[in-house]
Design a protein around this motif. Structure first.
Motif, short mmCIF file in Angstrom:
data_model
loop_
_atom_site.label_atom_id
_atom_site.label_comp_id
_atom_site.label_asym_id
_atom_site.label_seq_id
_atom_site.Cartn_x
_atom_site.Cartn_y
_atom_site.Cartn_z
N GLN A 75 71.43 81.93 33.94
CA GLN A 75 70.67 80.77 34.42
C GLN A 75 71.34 80.20 35.67
N ASP A 76 70.75 79.17 36.24
CA ASP A 76 71.33 78.52 37.42
C ASP A 76 72.81 78.22 37.14
N PRO A 77 73.73 78.66 38.04
CA PRO A 77 75.16 78.48 37.77
C PRO A 77 75.60 77.04 37.56
N ARG A 78 74.73 76.07 37.88
CA ARG A 78 75.13 74.67 37.66
C ARG A 78 75.36 74.36 36.19
N TRP A 79 74.86 75.23 35.29
CA TRP A 79 75.11 74.99 33.87
C TRP A 79 76.60 75.06 33.55
N MET A 80 77.36 75.78 34.40
CA MET A 80 78.79 75.95 34.16
C MET A 80 79.59 74.69 34.50
N GLY A 81 79.03 73.85 35.35
CA GLY A 81 79.73 72.66 35.82
C GLY A 81 79.73 72.61 37.33
N THR A 82 80.66 71.87 37.90
CA THR A 82 80.79 71.79 39.35
C THR A 82 82.23 72.04 39.75
N PHE A 83 82.42 72.81 40.82
CA PHE A 83 83.75 73.24 41.21
C PHE A 83 83.92 73.04 42.72
N PRO A 84 85.07 72.55 43.14
CA PRO A 84 85.25 72.15 44.55
C PRO A 84 85.26 73.35 45.49
#
Length: 788
Positions: free
Chosen positions: A32-41
């Motif tokens: 799915q859209d990688p945003r499901w993993m969280g947010t990374f700098p």
């Protein structure tokens, strides 16, 4: 388009979906859209005073990443930067004076200066063209910059703007001679002979023209670039010379990629790249002598070895090879701080040589300082690929240059005294150096290396003329360091094998500790116990120790089947201790391991991170050592991991897809199934910059292309093959698999299928495409590798 689907495949597809759903992971979840993993700098940079860190982030689940800030005085607070603040930020690019009290930069068509002491930004002037490459001259009251095709200087003291070069596109009017046909020429001469009045008027005009030229003042000098592009304009710090590059683009045939689902409703054509061997772009370096008001081209005829033939010509004894000056690319010039010396970086177009030479601006001649020759191809960290580039600069002493070279087999940092020619290695050993730069006082180096382990990256400090390296990072994995402007702090973007990137802060001292600033994993992502794959080595048939990452299932679910993953890009590293750019594949490997598969991920010959010999082991034979490493990996799985030799699959994308095809076509007794994604099928149809390095050019070295291209070995297909490709792939064109599919049809092969993705380029974007593709990969493995 699907070529073959069996009833058994459909049955297993339903079965594998049920199995996947019993695990914590599923194809739908990980693709799915990688945003499901969280947010990374990402895109980390300091403000001008070392007081705040700026980075891209997405804490608020916006449609795309935004700019965030962490102030060093309050490191636990992450602030979102508003649009007005973003516009007011000083750009990362630009140039400083020696004292670093002023910074100049261009923004659109404006030139700005920022006073770091007063913290004031001032607009100096506005030009008709965008302002680029501003630099302080030796007299730091003056700034040089490029606008359009010319160089300008601006005086901070007086505000005077001066154009120092006169370069125009096209030809001078007196050079534009209209072509006259023989018929037109005859008519003119006949007319002048017959009609006296017309002849007398012509003679009078010619006499008047010569008189005007004799008595008039000489016109200011202008250099006309014709149809060549002008770029890389640089003014010497002493303002005596300028150098610039000229690029002439040839009339190369480009490949058309049709877009069948354009918004217009019509099929539209994407005009993409040329094929290997059709690169006709030529570059020259020119000197603009400002004292003599003239321009001349840099002469390369004195370079040593310019006529050397490559070793591979011996494989074509029936062909007559004539030694001649090879075409070269000069990527630019670098002035010593005082303007006394100029060095240039030169590459041969056949990729075998790199020269660093001293340029005499008085006549455009070159004196060689260092020649790097590789019978395979010149490359490596800090060295660049075929079109030039690489690390090249000056120490503040005005006589030492620095650069990187693979002279010892690994890319290391060197100094060379241009006055004596003496060269000194600053680093040495079986590791590589990345991104060296000087401290602001010019007394120390900062650099990243793989000295600790090929799969780790750490940041070091070292005396400018060499000595002991001081390690400044301690966390295992990859440490991407951004040094603060005052050099007091390190901003570290760090990751580990099973932990994505986070941002850390550390003081610039050897014994300091890192402070974590971000923690971006989502609860859903953190809930799964992501594996830390074991780094292993296995012995290849030729005795070489091959690095790999191994995923081993629990004994109670182990199914004695295995999957080998082949990373893409060829020259890339994936056996390391940091978060992989192949994060979807990493999650898929966790899913496969949950299901009982053993997974092996190999840094085969040709991969990055292991020095020159490893990099060039695929020269003139892709699908040679890089393929045999996969075969030897399969044998390791059988002998050491208890894998059934009849139950081994292989998959990968791009270069990994190419290797998968070669494995299925040439090593059918080793691999039962394979999934080849966005694969090169015929290297003669790939691009020039990458392919000509490794295989030379197809008309000069056809043997290398024939033994390296899967399409020539398609008759060897025994196992089960999935081909998947985006239809608007402008990198590896869809044409590649179309040609291969026709070859398989003509060979009567019926154990293959093809899935196409009308909306996808080389790197897939849509989660639906990723999901569909990996369901098919899982299906073919479950269908063919698992026993009832």
């Amino acid at each position: 388009m699907l070529q073959k689907i069996t009833l058994l495949s459909l049955f297993i597809c339903v079965s594998c979906c049920v199995n996947a759903q019993t695990n914590n992971l599923s194809i739908e979840k990980i693709m799915q859209d990688p945003r499901w993993m969280g947010t990374f700098p990402s895109n980390v940079q300091w403000d001008e005073h070392g007081e705040a860190l700026y980075f891209k982030y997405n804490r608020d689940n916006d449609p795309s990443d935004s700019l965030y800030r962490i102030r060093i005085k309050s490191p636990q607070t992450i602030e979102k930067v508003n649009a007005k603040e973003v516009m007011a930020l000083i750009p990362a690019g630009g140039s400083y004076n020696k004292a670093r009290t002023k910074k100049i930069f261009g923004k659109d068509k404006n030139l700005f200066v920022y006073d770091l002491k007063k913290r004031e930004q001032t607009a100096l002037l506005q030009m008709e063209n965008p302002v680029g490459s501003p630099e302080f001259l030796a007299d730091e009251n003056k700034i040089a910059f490029q606008a359009g095709n010319n160089l300008f200087t601006y005086s901070l003291a007086s505000g005077q703007l001066r154009q120092v070069t006169s370069i125009k596109e096209g030809e001078a009017d007196n050079k534009k001679e209209k072509e006259v046909s023989p018929k037109e020429k005859w008519l003119r001469e006949d007319n002048l002979e017959l009609l006296r009045v017309v002849r007398e008027r012509e003679e009078k005009q010619e006499t008047s023209k010569k008189y005007r030229e004799m008595v008039s003042e000489k016109e200011p000098y202008t250099f006309y670039s014709g149809d060549k592009q002008v770029f890389n304009l640089k003014l010497s710090p002493d303002e005596k010379f300028a150098v610039f590059s000229l690029r002439a683009r040839g009339d190369s045939k480009r490949t058309i990629v049709p877009n069948y689902i354009d918004a217009s409703g019509y099929t539209t054509d994407l005009n993409t790249r040329t094929k290997v061997g059709e690169e006709t772009t030529k570059t020259e370096l020119a000197v603009y002598n400002l004292q003599k008001d003239t321009v001349y081209m840099v002469r390369t005829d004195g370079l040593p070895g310019l006529k050397d033939l490559p070793d591979y010509v011996k494989d074509y004894p029936d062909r007559e090879w004539e030694p001649k000056e090879r075409e070269i690319t000069i990527s630019g010039a670098s002035f010593s701080p005082n303007g006394k010396y100029i060095v240039v970086n030169i590459r041969s177009r056949d990729n075998k040589d790199r020269w660093i030479a001293l340029l005499n601006p008085e006549d455009g001649s070159l004196k060689n300082l260092d020649r790097q020759r590789d019978e395979a191809w010149i490359a490596g960290p800090g060295i660049g690929w075929s079109m030039g580039g690489g690390i090249l600069g000056w120490l503040p002493d005005n006589k030492h240059i620095y650069f990187q070279s693979e002279e010892t087999g690994y890319s290391h940092l060197y100094l060379l005294d241009v006055t004596t020619g003496k060269k000194k290695a600053l680093t040495s050993g079986n590791f590589e150096v990345f991104d060296p730069f000087l401290s602001k006082d010019g007394k120390r180096w900062y650099l990243t290396t793989s000295e600790v382990h090929p799969g780790e990256r750490h940041f070091y400090s070292m005396p400018v003329y060499g000595g002991k390296m001081e390690k400044l990072t301690s966390m295992t994995g990859n440490n991407e360091v951004s040094l603060s402007p005052d050099e007091k702090h390190l901003a570290i973007r760090h990751s580990y094998s099973n932990r994505p990137w986070e941002l850390y802060l550390r003081k610039n001292t050897a014994n300091a500790r890192e402070m974590q600033l971000t923690s971006g994993q989502s609860d859903a992502f953190a809930a799964y116990p992501w594996r830390d794959p074991e780094l292993v080595h296995f012995t290849a048939a030729d005795g070489t120790e091959i690095p790999a990452r191994l995923y081993v299932p629990e004994q109670d679910v182990k199914n004695n089947a295995a999957v080998i993953f082949v990373h893409g890009a060829g020259y890339l590293q994936n056996v390391h201790k940091w978060w992989s750019s192949y994060f979807r594949e990493y999650m898929f490997h966790n899913l496969l391991t949950d299901m009982g598969y053993t997974v092996l991920d190999i840094d085969y010959r040709g991969s990055a991170g292991y020095g020159r010999d490893w990099r060039t082991a695929i020269y003139r034979h892709m699908g040679g050592k890089d393929l045999s490493d996969q075969v030897d990996g399969a044998r390791f799985l059988v002998s050491k991991q208890g894998i059934d030799p009849k139950r081994i699959g292989i998959y990968g994308g791009s270069y990994g897809g190419f290797i998968t095809l070669m494995a299925m076509f040439k090593e059918g007794d080793t691999f039962t199934s394979g999934a080849a994604l966005r694969s090169v099928t015929d290297w003669a149809h790939y691009n020039h910059g990458y392919t000509s390095n490794i295989l030379n050019e197809p008309f000069n070295d056809p043997e290398a292309y024939r033994r390296s291209s899967p399409i020539y070995f398609a008759e060897g297909l025994k196992g089960n093959l999935l081909i998947a490709h985006g239809m608007v792939d402008v990198n590896v064109h869809f044409q590649d698999v179309v040609r291969l599919s026709q070859r398989l049809i003509e060979l009567g092969k019926d154990n293959w299928e093809m899935a196409v993705y009308p909306a996808e380029d080389h790197g897939f974007v849509e989660p639906s495409s990723w999901t569909d593709e990996y369901k098919r990969i899982l299906k073919i493995f479950n269908t063919t590798l698992l026993k009832n």
